[in-house]
Design an enzyme around this catalytic site. Sequence first.
Site, PDB file in Angstrom:
ATOM      1  N   SER A 157     -28.127   7.396  12.388  1.00 38.48           N
ATOM      2  CA  SER A 157     -26.976   7.495  13.261  1.00 38.48           C
ATOM      3  C   SER A 157     -27.620   7.676  14.760  1.00 38.48           C
ATOM      4  CB  SER A 157     -26.241   8.688  12.908  1.00 38.48           C
ATOM      5  OG  SER A 157     -24.964   8.910  13.687  1.00 38.48           O
ATOM      6  N   GLY A 158     -26.853   7.008  15.703  1.00 35.85           N
ATOM      7  CA  GLY A 158     -27.475   7.121  16.872  1.00 35.85           C
ATOM      8  C   GLY A 158     -28.596   6.091  17.388  1.00 35.85           C
ATOM      9  N   THR A 162     -24.450   0.077  16.052  1.00 37.20           N
ATOM     10  CA  THR A 162     -23.464  -0.665  16.493  1.00 37.20           C
ATOM     11  C   THR A 162     -23.358  -1.581  17.502  1.00 37.20           C
ATOM     12  OG1 THR A 162     -22.209   1.019  15.553  1.00 37.20           O
ATOM     13  CG2 THR A 162     -20.995  -0.172  17.199  1.00 37.20           C
ATOM     14  N   ASN A 208     -25.075  11.751  16.865  1.00 35.34           N
ATOM     15  CA  ASN A 208     -24.722  10.306  17.528  1.00 35.34           C
ATOM     16  C   ASN A 208     -23.205  10.733  18.094  1.00 35.34           C
ATOM     17  OD1 ASN A 208     -24.242   7.921  18.898  1.00 35.34           O
ATOM     18  ND2 ASN A 208     -24.087   6.741  16.858  1.00 35.34           N
ATOM     19  N   SER A 211     -20.966   7.545  16.046  1.00 33.70           N
ATOM     20  CA  SER A 211     -21.337   7.313  14.941  1.00 33.70           C
ATOM     21  C   SER A 211     -20.442   6.245  14.076  1.00 33.70           C
ATOM     22  CB  SER A 211     -21.779   8.442  13.949  1.00 33.70           C
ATOM     23  OG  SER A 211     -22.257   8.082  12.812  1.00 33.70           O
ATOM     24  N   SER A 212     -21.024   5.261  13.164  1.00 38.34           N
ATOM     25  CA  SER A 212     -19.832   4.754  12.610  1.00 38.34           C
ATOM     26  C   SER A 212     -19.872   5.250  11.146  1.00 38.34           C
ATOM     27  CB  SER A 212     -20.257   3.135  12.042  1.00 38.34           C
ATOM     28  OG  SER A 212     -20.440   2.410  13.561  1.00 38.34           O
ATOM     29  N   GLY A 435     -27.759   4.068   8.023  1.00 43.53           N
ATOM     30  CA  GLY A 435     -29.028   3.962   7.528  1.00 43.53           C
ATOM     31  C   GLY A 435     -29.473   5.193   6.754  1.00 43.53           C
ATOM     32  N   GLU A 437     -30.228   8.615   5.135  1.00 41.59           N
ATOM     33  CA  GLU A 437     -29.789  10.059   5.758  1.00 41.59           C
ATOM     34  C   GLU A 437     -30.229  11.058   4.975  1.00 41.59           C
ATOM     35  OE1 GLU A 437     -25.455  10.290   6.020  1.00 41.59           O
ATOM     36  OE2 GLU A 437     -25.406   9.018   7.900  1.00 41.59           O
TER      37      GLU A 437
END
Length: 1520
Positions: A157-158, A162, A208, A211-212, A435, A437
């Site tokens: 994330s971050g 995206t 992030n 974050s998606s 990704g 985590e």
Amino acid sequence: MSFRMGSKVWVQDRDQAWVAAEVLASDGGGNRVQLVTDSGKKVLASPEKLCPRDADEEEHGGVEDMTRLAYLNEPGVLYNLKRRYTLNDIYTYTGSILIAVNPFTKLPHLYDNHMMEQYKGAPLGELSPHVFAVADASYRAMMNEGKSQSILVSGESGAGKTETTKLIMQYLTFVGGRAAGDDRSVEQQVLESNPLLEAFGNARTVRNDNSSRFGKFVEIQFDSNGRISGAAIRTYLLERSRVVQITDPERNYHCFYQLCAFETDAEKYELGHPSHFHYLNQSKIYELDGVSNVEEYVRTRRAMNIVGISHEDQEAIFRTLAAILHLGNIEFSPGKEYDSSVIKDEKSRFHMQMAANLFMCDVDLLLSTLCTRSIQTREGSIVKALDCNAAVAGRDTLAKTVYARLFDWLVDKINRSVGQDINSQMQIGVLDIYGFECFKDNSFEQFCINFANEKLQQHFNEHVFKMEQEEYGREEINWSYIEFVDNQDVLDLIEKKPIGIVALLDEACMFPKSTHETFSTKLFQHFPSHPRLGKEKFSQTDFAISHYAGKVTYHTDTFLDKNRDYVVVEHCNLLSSSKCPFVSGLFPLPPEESSRSSYRFSSVASRFKQQLQALMETLNSTEPHYVRCVKPNSLNRPQMFENGSVIHQLRCGGVLEAVRISLAGYPTRRTYSEFVDRFGLIALEFMDGSSYDDKAVAEKILQKLKLENFQLGRTKVFLRAGQIGILDSRRAEVLDNAARCIQRQLRTFIARRVFIAVRAAAVCLQACCRGYIGQKMYASKRETAAAISVQKYIRMWLRRKTYMKLCSSATIIQSCVRGFMTRQRFLHIKEHRAATSIQACWRMYKFRSAFHRHQASIVAIQCLWRRRQAKRELRRLKQEANETGALRLAKSKLEKQLDELTWRLHLEKKIRVSNEDAKQIEISKLQKMIEALNLELDAAKLATINECNKNAVLQNQFELSIKEKSALKRELVAVDEIRKENAMLKVSLDAFEKKCTALEVELINAQKGRDETIEKLREFEQKCSQLEQNVKSLEEKMLSLEDENHVLRQKALSAPLKSNRQGFAKSLSERYSNAVASRTERKPIFESPTPTKLIPTFTPGMSDSRRSKLTAERHQDNCEFLSRCIKENLGFKNGKPLAAPIIYKCLLHWHAFESERTAIFDYIIEGINEVLKARDDDDVLPYWLSNTSALLCLLQRNLRSNGFLTTTGQRYTGSAGLASRTVHGPKSPLKFIGYDDGVSHVEARYPAILFKQQLTACVEKIFGLLRDDLKKELSPLLGLCIQAPKTGRQHGGKLSRSPSGLPQQPSGGQWANIVNFLDSLMSKLHGNHVPSFFIRKLVTQVFSFINITLFNSLLLRRECCTFSNGEYMKSGLAELEKWIVNAKEEYAGTSWHELNYIRQAVGFLVIHQKRKKSLDEIRQDLCPALTVRQIYRISTMYWDDKYGTQSVSNEVVSEMREIVSSKDNQNITSNSFLLDDDMSIPFSAEDIDMAIPAIDPDEIDLPAFVPEYSCAQFLNPIQT
């Protein structure tokens, strides 16, 4: 591996993960090695924990492809990324895998249209690493192989997943565009779906801000032509729990905050600040830095419009979001019955009412649904009350279900709006998925995410292993199966049936009494000793899984609740009964089931596993491409690189796994030329020939070092792990020996030089001492001689000064006396002459004034007498005017009289003007005389002052000459005489002043006389104007009489004209509308409109149809002639084109320029365009550039567009009509069409002016086509000149260190092709006699294109930024300079200046000692035209492949980086380091007119087909 002293290594560090160090010493056993780090810290480490390091790579700022690293290991990968990130190179290849490091700053120059154009069609690896290169490689592979592709974007994330996905889709829409005949903007809808899905699927997390919280697979479909024909979006595992539960400092989904921030909709739905709602105020973060919720809301609305969501559906969507927020504020309290619940207070009741209103359902039914559950039994339905906790859980379940259904509806709507092409055989899928985590607290979401990453990692490992096999196959080397760590055991642990973790979790969820403790116990019972599964020491329920990226501990407290996906039937029934079609559509009526419970079980993990399996099937059917996104730091700040975090992400992203796979085979691979370049010095005895084979030399070197298990491929040598270290160690020994030899020679040279210097200094010191003593002796003698000489000259000067003073005194006295006497005589003579002149002028003026007054009186009397005679004659004319027959005679007499009166008027005016001029001349003479007298008076005053000054001097001399008494007496007498003369001068001055005053009085009187004369002239002019008015009244009466006569004559002729009136009107319309009518049929405008001239001459027996047929035939004949002139090449005469003058003369003869409406101009333009479209010859464009420009010049110089002509029946009116016609006479036909003064100016109508504009556009079009064709022909030639060509290796001199390893040959071949191309261009243009103006502009733009192409390629390709390539391009530019000098400035213009950018860039490449140059010297002296960003790009990409020198210093690089960063913040739209091609037209019609010489349309040779056309016979010369 053993390390020698001085070896460069990497050593592990607790803070920095790895740090650079150098070996100081090692113990005898080789168990410990003493190191010193770059920071100066000394450490001890075992050799097994060290990694070798290549110091040469640090000088080049990293490599673009990490497979080219000398040592492919973990620290080498890490620091290569760090070096490139420091230089803002955020993309790096690892084979075909792209690693993207998030810069956390705007880099718009990397993503503009020009950059996309550069990567379009470029092979992967040819240009600098970029996400566009991966997207283009997938697109080209799809088009070439016809196989679908996929691009997998992963990262934590971050990390920028995206944004990378957006860029990939942006590039695919750029190269794909829209399918032919498709009105739907698929590419725009696909791109606009991103902000819509971000609003509803993205949220702020700890790492992030955007974050998606779902996985997304975008499948872009293409037709057979490579155009986007459709798209589909699939989503995976939306984090539903975030809707009802968030932790600080995270946020809920963006859409809730956007809705609350937009005041209009917030008031409509009774919303307020997010802190007022339970689902949002669990975290105190309501705003994001740099993000406006209102602007994002508007952007979301705009995205909905583009996707195709109607306004009603949009309102329903946001109404549903508002209902979810109100639903979260409903609180419960215990009811009166056991385990029951009721609404807590009025505030909760208000929110429940608002939720019911927004859902458009019954509020009582909503309350019943939240507080009770119904159970179906055989006897009937049983209603069970829910306690407070169950009611809250039911409320949250309803909110999560509604939001999940809403999100699925949005995705389905986007897919339906964009449209899927079911006939598409080619797709490119872009996977943007979470990704790996690993947090402090890992729950069910992390378990699913890591499960998906395990599946993707297995796919990634297989792809990397496949690439390794393909590499070995291409090189035709012998290889056996390479073992690598597989993660299939982890996947079996998670998903294998019937005892996998997912299966056990689903089984536990199906039993109501199961808890997370029973689930954990059962899990450990089935896997008591699995190597990948572990149990935590301090927890009985948590378990740990050893993933490929590391060990992760999962807390099972919420596993069962999050895995259950119960569908509450009451919730579905409630919302399906909603009066809102949108809400009821989200919840269709459930099918009838014989279930005892209102719950229907569904597993989130099972559904996710099925989706993941479908995704893997899709990926396996496509050709994958990988993009690994890396987050450089946890603070989201630019230019900050945390080694530990990046290493962890590289492990999670599988990059280091790919490195391990490479290490299992042949991790080090070098082309033979690179290998010999680096290690050839180990065995120089094999390189003593004039030429040698690289492969043979490489094999001999390896055999000499007794290395084994290496492989020799077709183009590369493959080495096992550790063998490159042995080679580097031997190379270092050779270099050390060479260095010691050099040092020995250098020390000898320095010692000898010091001895020679000391000896020379001693000799010099002795010479200086002797010289100093001699100088002192010489100075003493010179001073004695100088003193004697000075004394002599001083005595002489004193004597001379006394004598000169006495002589000057005598001379002054004599000159003063003589001057005074002479001035007296001169003043007397001048005064006498002045008086005589004044008297003469005054007498002359008095007699002239008397004569003029007498003459004016006579003229006035004559005018009065003539007026009286004219009045009598007028009365007589009025009597005679009653007779019609005498009208013409009276008119002619009046005209003659008017001419006489006009002549007399002009005569009187001339006399008056001459009188005034004479008076002015006399006045000016008198003024000049007065000025002269004033000057004399001033001179006399000055003389008096001078005499006074002289008297003072004489008095001083008198006091000094007391002893000479006789002289004093004479001086006294002289003074008395001077005083008398001064008195006389004063008297004469008074007399002069009186004369001046008298002259001024006379001047005033003369001015008064002039004013009186002017008043008399004005009175005379008034009388003349009255006479003119009388004449005008006579003219009006005459015109009225003419009108009456005209009416009478029309009545007399009306009978014979009735039958032909219709034909007459038609002939008039044809005469004024047809542009090709003959000159004899046209009526000249300058003729007077008498009745006889208004009657047309009709041909007996000529019908209307016959006349129109002749006109049409004539028009057709004209068009055929022009068509033949356009289609055939008429050639040139004396360097001038023939087609343009012929067309111009035809249009001029046919009066096309004066026509109000005509189609002949459009026919000419269409004919020229057809010739240009069907051009088969290279000479067509230059030929028509000459002709169209010549025709445009003729129109520009001969057409006049200032107003339009009047019609023939317009009557002349106004006061000056008759007088101007009488004085100036009628206009001649030649004057009308503009042949006066030797220059033809045709009065052009609107079609002619429009034709001139169209012709200007045609010239610009031809110039643009010619320029574009030249660029297309030149592009492949420039592609060969960008980099020095590779030839066979020849021994001697320095060894090349370029990636290809081959020395460059001279620039003769490829640059000669460009010179030949320019020579052929010039011959083609000269052969068609293109004006030098166009040649100069064309050549200038061609050289500008050469500059842009070479410069952009230099900045995009690192292999071009070398010293040897700079020498190669410099020699080529010298060839171009020679060509420009030979072409001369007339044709080349500023072409050499257009190469400014590439010349300065190449000059920077080949300059030595770059590290000694400061930034100011580089910007001002070396590269003044280049921007700091461009210099920064060249400096960071430069590497010396010839001498091994370094680029600019680190201080200069840091300074440039600061400047670039500040400019990014100030102006992010103008910071691209690439040059844009100028596609504008560099001239206008006025420029062409001024630049091209005059063209005479008469000096032409007629083509042979002219006699075949009757309309062109006027072109033949008249035989006399």
